[in-house]
Design a protein around this motif. Structure first.
Motif, PDB file in Angstrom:
ATOM      1  N   UNK A 187      43.044 -80.470   0.238  1.00 21.72           N
ATOM      2  CA  UNK A 187      42.896 -79.322   1.026  1.00 21.72           C
ATOM      3  C   UNK A 187      42.916 -77.955   0.234  1.00 21.72           C
ATOM      4  N   UNK A 188      42.166 -77.063   0.318  1.00 19.32           N
ATOM      5  CA  UNK A 188      42.131 -76.097  -0.768  1.00 19.32           C
ATOM      6  C   UNK A 188      41.155 -76.148  -1.832  1.00 19.32           C
ATOM      7  N   UNK A 189      40.449 -77.214  -1.944  1.00 19.92           N
ATOM      8  CA  UNK A 189      39.594 -77.654  -2.822  1.00 19.92           C
ATOM      9  C   UNK A 189      38.191 -77.515  -2.519  1.00 19.92           C
ATOM     10  N   UNK A 190      37.300 -76.563  -2.717  1.00 20.50           N
ATOM     11  CA  UNK A 190      35.996 -76.713  -2.076  1.00 20.50           C
ATOM     12  C   UNK A 190      34.961 -77.758  -3.002  1.00 20.50           C
ATOM     13  N   UNK A 191      33.884 -78.289  -2.229  1.00 21.44           N
ATOM     14  CA  UNK A 191      33.113 -79.128  -2.860  1.00 21.44           C
ATOM     15  C   UNK A 191      31.958 -78.603  -3.376  1.00 21.44           C
ATOM     16  N   UNK A 192      31.613 -78.461  -4.678  1.00 24.18           N
ATOM     17  CA  UNK A 192      30.447 -77.678  -5.364  1.00 24.18           C
ATOM     18  C   UNK A 192      29.090 -78.462  -4.650  1.00 24.18           C
ATOM     19  N   UNK A 193      28.113 -77.653  -4.646  1.00 23.09           N
ATOM     20  CA  UNK A 193      27.009 -78.221  -4.049  1.00 23.09           C
ATOM     21  C   UNK A 193      26.469 -79.254  -5.012  1.00 23.09           C
ATOM     22  N   UNK A 194      26.451 -79.394  -6.074  1.00 18.82           N
ATOM     23  CA  UNK A 194      26.048 -80.228  -7.099  1.00 18.82           C
ATOM     24  C   UNK A 194      26.782 -81.678  -6.993  1.00 18.82           C
ATOM     25  N   UNK A 195      27.993 -81.658  -6.331  1.00 17.41           N
ATOM     26  CA  UNK A 195      28.697 -82.892  -6.243  1.00 17.41           C
ATOM     27  C   UNK A 195      28.709 -83.285  -4.658  1.00 17.41           C
ATOM     28  N   UNK A 196      27.843 -82.746  -3.841  1.00 16.66           N
ATOM     29  CA  UNK A 196      28.186 -82.905  -2.394  1.00 16.66           C
ATOM     30  C   UNK A 196      27.509 -84.261  -2.049  1.00 16.66           C
ATOM     31  N   UNK A 197      26.451 -84.807  -2.595  1.00 20.81           N
ATOM     32  CA  UNK A 197      25.951 -85.972  -2.106  1.00 20.81           C
ATOM     33  C   UNK A 197      26.862 -87.268  -2.458  1.00 20.81           C
ATOM     34  N   UNK A 198      27.933 -86.760  -3.593  1.00 20.69           N
ATOM     35  CA  UNK A 198      29.024 -88.072  -3.939  1.00 20.69           C
ATOM     36  C   UNK A 198      29.737 -88.057  -2.686  1.00 20.69           C
ATOM     37  N   UNK A 199      29.979 -87.169  -2.002  1.00 18.26           N
ATOM     38  CA  UNK A 199      30.840 -87.102  -0.733  1.00 18.26           C
ATOM     39  C   UNK A 199      30.413 -87.839   0.625  1.00 18.26           C
ATOM     40  N   UNK A 200      28.809 -88.421   0.464  1.00 20.03           N
ATOM     41  CA  UNK A 200      28.174 -88.789   1.568  1.00 20.03           C
ATOM     42  C   UNK A 200      28.028 -90.244   1.406  1.00 20.03           C
ATOM     43  N   UNK A 201      28.605 -91.247   2.365  1.00 20.36           N
ATOM     44  CA  UNK A 201      28.683 -92.563   2.344  1.00 20.36           C
ATOM     45  C   UNK A 201      27.631 -93.219   3.241  1.00 20.36           C
ATOM     46  N   UNK A 202      27.126 -92.419   3.936  1.00 22.23           N
ATOM     47  CA  UNK A 202      25.990 -93.078   5.010  1.00 22.23           C
ATOM     48  C   UNK A 202      25.638 -92.303   5.991  1.00 22.23           C
ATOM     49  N   UNK A 203      24.649 -92.618   6.963  1.00 24.15           N
ATOM     50  CA  UNK A 203      24.002 -92.052   7.997  1.00 24.15           C
ATOM     51  C   UNK A 203      23.928 -92.681   9.236  1.00 24.15           C
ATOM     52  N   UNK A 204      23.658 -92.152  10.240  1.00 23.62           N
ATOM     53  CA  UNK A 204      23.468 -92.963  11.565  1.00 23.62           C
ATOM     54  C   UNK A 204      22.635 -91.885  12.460  1.00 23.62           C
ATOM     55  N   UNK A 205      22.288 -92.402  13.514  1.00 22.71           N
ATOM     56  CA  UNK A 205      21.670 -91.557  14.757  1.00 22.71           C
ATOM     57  C   UNK A 205      22.541 -91.050  15.471  1.00 22.71           C
ATOM     58  N   UNK A 206      22.753 -89.891  16.074  1.00 21.12           N
ATOM     59  CA  UNK A 206      23.780 -89.216  16.730  1.00 21.12           C
ATOM     60  C   UNK A 206      22.941 -88.679  18.205  1.00 21.12           C
ATOM     61  N   UNK A 207      23.511 -89.094  19.248  1.00 22.72           N
ATOM     62  CA  UNK A 207      22.948 -88.086  20.604  1.00 22.72           C
ATOM     63  C   UNK A 207      24.024 -87.626  20.946  1.00 22.72           C
ATOM     64  N   UNK A 208      24.093 -86.375  20.937  1.00 23.83           N
ATOM     65  CA  UNK A 208      25.264 -85.367  21.417  1.00 23.83           C
ATOM     66  C   UNK A 208      25.134 -84.810  22.709  1.00 23.83           C
ATOM     67  N   UNK A 209      25.329 -85.692  23.561  1.00 19.44           N
ATOM     68  CA  UNK A 209      25.104 -85.475  25.125  1.00 19.44           C
ATOM     69  C   UNK A 209      25.667 -84.060  25.515  1.00 19.44           C
TER      70      UNK A 209
END
Length: 429
Positions: free
Chosen positions: A212-234
């Motif tokens: 909390x209070x610590x931003x994520x720099x754009x150069x490091x953002x991908x290291x915070x992404x662990x995966x993807x899925x499909x999403x249907x937001x009805x």
């Protein structure tokens, strides 16, 4: 990130994996499943089978093995990228090398006889609005001369959704009740939504979080992404039109969201990363905190997304689902790294298992529209189906099926697996 696990010549001794449309050995997505008799547990999809990770824990990297005892993937997704890559390489070895077959094969389950669950305990869910063609298509229905609001090209727009109502593929959704007010009505009425819609989106799973209070720099953002899925937001468009001003989506969105249950890792998608489409001439450049050359060079995903509909009559007559949308996932104004960075830019703390939605991914033309309200111009031009039925919006018993496929010359295609649900009638209140 491209290594031997992506080798198109690599095959598996699990015969159904070779040539599988979604889960060849080059994919290896993680999920939570339960066999016919047994508790929920972590697994990996391989062809028409699921590998029970707990049963082969002794063969896996030590730290990853200690995280396989629960009923969610939160801790596994929080692993640093290098450890996640190490786990993927070991799984690929075990499933490709015939020497491991005798040891590993008893840990396989027939996927058709298993139940799939949500992969994570989702603490928070945020839905963005980065599909610029969807924003334009919707905006034109309300503001023909000025479809995009002034902030759209500066800010990755999003809203905080409801995590408790996210469900895995296959679980039916119940048509929501709510207030709706037609333009010619003096006062609102309450009852079942008459303008139920789907939204074709990608989901982004957060891995390692931030304090909390610590931003994520754009150069490091991908290291915070662990995966993807499909999403249907009805979405209930009639409820949405009445309630969204001034605070945005509420009951029109929080009643149900469907996701594909397999976590497709960034490593599996490494061969399918492509440049972010260039912005239109005259558009502002991203502000410095959202600007990164590497992200612009490889920040988009080479996926083709599809949506199909199956009505009760079509199923009764044994007719196949009818494709109603088909287009590239690259139709996003902002990259996933930019939405992660923006989300945390004010110090908001993301946590392992949080889910971000991209918002509806649409296209400039009708073939790639990602929602019914676009396809039918708000119901004014009903969609004609091959069997003679028409749809302005979704009716009870309709099923929406989303799919995604990554393809690139020289690599084995991979898919995301199922993302579908049938509409049930609204409860009587």
């Amino acid at each position: 990130m491209i290594d031997e696990t992506h080798d198109p010549a690599r095959t598996s001794w699990v015969a159904s994996a070779n040539g599988h449309p979604d889960f060849p050995i080059q994919n290896l997505p993680f999920g939570i499943f339960s066999p016919e008799s047994g508790e929920a547990r972590p697994g990996v999809a391989i062809g028409d089978a699921i590998l029970d990770l707990g049963l082969i824990a002794s063969l896996l990297p030590e730290r990853a093995a200690t995280l396989l005892g629960g009923k969610t993937l939160n801790a596994l997704l929080a692993l640093p990228a290098d450890e996640r890559i190490g786990l993927r390489r070991r799984l690929s070895e075990l499933l490709s090398d015939e020497r491991h077959r005798r040891t590993v094969e008893p840990a396989l389950h027939d996927a058709a006889s298993c139940r799939l669950h949500l992969p994570c305990a989702i603490g928070d869910y945020t839905d963005f609005y980065v599909g610029i063609h969807h924003a334009n298509n919707i905006g034109r229905q309300f503001r023909p001369d000025n479809p995009l609001l002034p902030n759209y090209k500066y800010v990755p727009i999003g809203y905080h959704g409801r995590a408790s109502s996210i469900r895995p593929s296959g679980e039916p959704l119940t048509r929501p009740n709510g207030q709706r007010k037609a333009p010619d009505q003096e006062a609102p009425t309450f009852g079942p939504s008459r303008r139920l819609d789907y939204e074709l989106e990608l989901g982004v799973w957060i891995g390692a979080g931030n304090e909390l209070g610590q931003p994520i720099p754009i150069a490091e953002a991908l290291s915070h992404i662990a995966g993807f899925c499909l999403l249907n937001d009805w979405s209930a468009r009639d409820l949405q039109a009445w309630e969204y001003q001034p605070l945005g989506p509420f009951l029109a969105k929080n009643f149900h969201s469907t996701i594909s249950p397999w976590v497709i890792t960034p490593e599996a998608l490494a061969p399918f990363r492509i440049p972010q489409p260039a912005r239109a001439e005259g558009d502002p450049a991203p502000l410095p905190y959202l600007r990164n050359e590497n992200d612009q060079a490889t920040g988009a995903l080479g996926l083709i997304l599809e949506a199909a509909i199956s009505t009760p009559t079509m199923r009764q007559d044994n007719l196949p689902p009818h494709r109603i949308s088909h287009g590239p996932a690259a139709n996003m104004y902002w990259t996933v790294a930019q939405i992660v960075t923006h989300h945390a830019s004010n110090g908001c703390n993301l946590r392992p298992g949080d889910l971000l939605g991209t918002g509806t991914i649409s296209a400039p033309d009708r073939s790639g529209f990602g929602s019914m309200t676009e396809l039918t111009r708000g119901g004014a031009e009903p969609l004609a189906l091959p069997n003679g039925e028409t749809r302005g919006f979704l009716e009870d018993g309709d099923e929406i099926i989303l799919s995604a496929r990554a393809e690139r010359e020289g690599y084995v295609p991979i898919g995301f697996g199922p993302c579908h649900a049938i509409v049930r009638p609204a409860p009587v209140i």
